[in-house]
Design an enzyme around this catalytic site. Structure first.
Site, mmCIF file in Angstrom:
data_model
loop_
_atom_site.group_PDB
_atom_site.id
_atom_site.type_symbol
_atom_site.label_atom_id
_atom_site.label_comp_id
_atom_site.label_asym_id
_atom_site.label_seq_id
_atom_site.Cartn_x
_atom_site.Cartn_y
_atom_site.Cartn_z
ATOM 1 N N LYS A 16 0.840 -1.213 0.000
ATOM 2 C CA LYS A 16 0.000 0.000 0.000
ATOM 3 C C LYS A 16 0.871 1.257 0.000
ATOM 4 O O LYS A 16 0.618 2.186 -0.754
ATOM 5 C CB LYS A 16 -0.923 0.029 1.236
ATOM 6 C CG LYS A 16 -1.839 -1.170 1.367
ATOM 7 C CD LYS A 16 -2.834 -1.006 2.495
ATOM 8 C CE LYS A 16 -2.224 -0.906 3.888
ATOM 9 N NZ LYS A 16 -1.521 -2.114 4.364
ATOM 10 N N ARG A 91 -9.900 0.201 8.689
ATOM 11 C CA ARG A 91 -9.360 -1.127 8.986
ATOM 12 C C ARG A 91 -10.374 -1.983 9.734
ATOM 13 O O ARG A 91 -10.083 -3.135 10.043
ATOM 14 C CB ARG A 91 -8.106 -0.981 9.846
ATOM 15 C CG ARG A 91 -6.799 -1.184 9.084
ATOM 16 C CD ARG A 91 -5.708 -0.982 10.086
ATOM 17 N NE ARG A 91 -4.444 -1.579 9.804
ATOM 18 C CZ ARG A 91 -3.406 -0.917 9.292
ATOM 19 N NH1 ARG A 91 -3.535 0.328 8.914
ATOM 20 N NH2 ARG A 91 -2.249 -1.521 9.159
ATOM 21 N N ARG A 128 12.332 -4.767 4.930
ATOM 22 C CA ARG A 128 11.825 -3.421 4.655
ATOM 23 C C ARG A 128 12.519 -2.386 5.542
ATOM 24 O O ARG A 128 12.713 -2.588 6.735
ATOM 25 C CB ARG A 128 10.318 -3.387 4.943
ATOM 26 C CG ARG A 128 9.732 -2.004 4.812
ATOM 27 C CD ARG A 128 8.255 -2.049 4.629
ATOM 28 N NE ARG A 128 7.531 -2.107 5.890
ATOM 29 C CZ ARG A 128 6.216 -1.950 5.973
ATOM 30 N NH1 ARG A 128 5.497 -1.771 4.886
ATOM 31 N NH2 ARG A 128 5.611 -2.012 7.133
ATOM 32 N N ARG A 161 11.182 -0.748 11.125
ATOM 33 C CA ARG A 161 10.111 -0.461 12.081
ATOM 34 C C ARG A 161 10.029 -1.564 13.136
ATOM 35 O O ARG A 161 10.208 -2.733 12.817
ATOM 36 C CB ARG A 161 8.769 -0.364 11.329
ATOM 37 C CG ARG A 161 8.629 0.934 10.608
ATOM 38 C CD ARG A 161 7.497 0.951 9.634
ATOM 39 N NE ARG A 161 6.259 0.321 10.117
ATOM 40 C CZ ARG A 161 5.140 0.307 9.405
ATOM 41 N NH1 ARG A 161 5.097 0.864 8.214
ATOM 42 N NH2 ARG A 161 4.065 -0.277 9.874
ATOM 43 N N ARG A 172 0.127 -9.010 13.272
ATOM 44 C CA ARG A 172 -0.577 -8.009 12.451
ATOM 45 C C ARG A 172 -1.412 -8.693 11.372
ATOM 46 O O ARG A 172 -2.482 -8.229 11.007
ATOM 47 C CB ARG A 172 0.442 -7.050 11.809
ATOM 48 C CG ARG A 172 1.082 -6.129 12.840
ATOM 49 C CD ARG A 172 2.281 -5.429 12.285
ATOM 50 N NE ARG A 172 1.960 -4.337 11.412
ATOM 51 C CZ ARG A 172 2.817 -3.790 10.554
ATOM 52 N NH1 ARG A 172 4.035 -4.251 10.443
ATOM 53 N NH2 ARG A 172 2.442 -2.788 9.813
HETATM 54 P P1 AMP Z 1 0.474 0.675 8.896
HETATM 55 O O1 AMP Z 1 1.624 1.588 8.727
HETATM 56 O O2 AMP Z 1 -0.718 1.071 8.085
HETATM 57 O O3 AMP Z 1 0.828 -0.787 8.739
HETATM 58 O O4 AMP Z 1 -0.006 0.842 10.427
HETATM 59 C C1 AMP Z 1 0.874 0.591 11.506
HETATM 60 C C2 AMP Z 1 0.068 0.409 12.771
HETATM 61 O O5 AMP Z 1 -0.673 1.602 13.060
HETATM 62 C C3 AMP Z 1 -0.972 -0.686 12.728
HETATM 63 O O6 AMP Z 1 -0.425 -1.973 12.980
HETATM 64 C C4 AMP Z 1 -1.933 -0.216 13.826
HETATM 65 O O7 AMP Z 1 -1.398 -0.474 15.104
HETATM 66 C C5 AMP Z 1 -1.940 1.287 13.632
HETATM 67 N N1 AMP Z 1 -2.980 1.695 12.670
HETATM 68 C C6 AMP Z 1 -2.797 2.280 11.440
HETATM 69 N N2 AMP Z 1 -3.970 2.527 10.840
HETATM 70 C C7 AMP Z 1 -4.925 2.096 11.695
HETATM 71 C C8 AMP Z 1 -6.338 2.042 11.636
HETATM 72 N N3 AMP Z 1 -7.017 2.489 10.569
HETATM 73 N N4 AMP Z 1 -6.995 1.526 12.712
HETATM 74 C C9 AMP Z 1 -6.361 1.090 13.795
HETATM 75 N N5 AMP Z 1 -5.013 1.080 13.905
HETATM 76 C C10 AMP Z 1 -4.300 1.569 12.874
#
Ligand code: AMP
Length: 235
Positions: A16, A91, A128, A161, A172
């Site tokens: 993404k 999400r 990554r 990360r 996740r």
């Molecule tokens: P990402 O960078 O999109 O993989 O998001 C990293 C982390 O941020 C996720 O594993 C969640 O802990 C939190 N997070 C990001 N977007 C959301 C969302 N829409 N709802 C809940 N938690 C989120």
């Protein structure tokens, strides 16, 4: 004016964050990454950052109320007037329903689900790296930076990360299956769901996404100088 809203679904590591800038360039609308916004809060050590830090580190979801509020605030900004790309939001079905209440009937949503299997995700996320400053994403196998360990755009050191460690990635993925997968059916119900094969090389994934946008008649929203030409008054 009706806005075009691109929702990027897909597990962590599906691509993404790689594809969103491609769509951003193509359509001229901003990318909103909830993960990026939350990470910025953690780095700035704000009250919100301290609240979400442990949850994110463990691979769980941050509460719906927090992310709904962040997104509602962000999409009211001027740069979202023509549309925007949501990377990592909604999400959960609750987030999708709350988000839709912010929209008018004329706004067009396109949901793209970048689909990848779990073992590929673990491999990808282990290699990554991300820029602490601009959030650009690199991969030691497939998308290496020009200079080892440094961001091509900022020249700043790249980091892994915390939540890209294997056990957290698996958590996740489980979180994704339990909470986010139901969104496939949700968006299918509105006739706006598209699956994209995320196992293909990055360029091919970008081409598939471009094709979906073209087929739906979604074009660049970049303003051209002619759009702002003042009418000539004849007196
Ligand atoms: P990402 O960078 O999109 O993989 O998001 C990293 C982390 O941020 C996720 O594993 C969640 O802990 C939190 N997070 C990001 N977007 C959301 C969302 N829409 N709802 C809940 N938690 C989120």
């Amino acid at each position: 004016m009706a806005r075009t809203i691109i929702v990027l679904l897909g597990c962590p590591g599906a691509g993404k964050g790689t594809q969103a800038p491609v769509i951003r360039k193509l359509l001229g609308i901003p990318q909103i990454s909830t993960g990026g916004i939350l990470r910025d809060e953690i780095v700035a050590d704000t009250r919100l950052g301290r609240v979400v830090k442990e949850r994110m580190k463990a691979g769980g979801l941050v509460s719906d109320d927090i992310v709904n509020h962040l997104v509602a605030q962000r999409i009211r900004k001027d740069d979202c007037a023509l549309g925007f790309i949501l990377d990592g939001y909604p999400r959960t079905v609750q987030q999708a329903q709350t988000f839709q209440m912010e929209l008018t009937d004329t706004e067009e949503i396109v949901a793209m689900d970048i689909d990848v299997d779990i073992e590929t995700l673990v491999l990808r996320l282990k290699s990554r790296l991300q820029c602490k400053c601009c959030n650009a994403v690199y991969n030691l196998e497939t998308a290496t930076p020009r200079f080892e360990g440094l961001c091509d755009h900022c020249g700043i050191g790249l980091v892994q990360r915390d939540d890209d460690r294997e056990e957290v990635v698996r958590e996740r993925f489980r979180t994704y299956q339990d909470h986010t997968r139901p969104l496939v059916e949700y968006f299918q119900g509105y006739g706006v769901y598209h699956r994209v094969d995320g196992m293909k090389p990055t360029d091919e994934v970008s081409r598939s996404i471009t094709k979906i946008l073209q087929n739906r008649g979604i074009r660049s929203m970049k303003r051209t100088s002619t759009s702002f030409r003042l009418p000539v008054l004849t007196l």
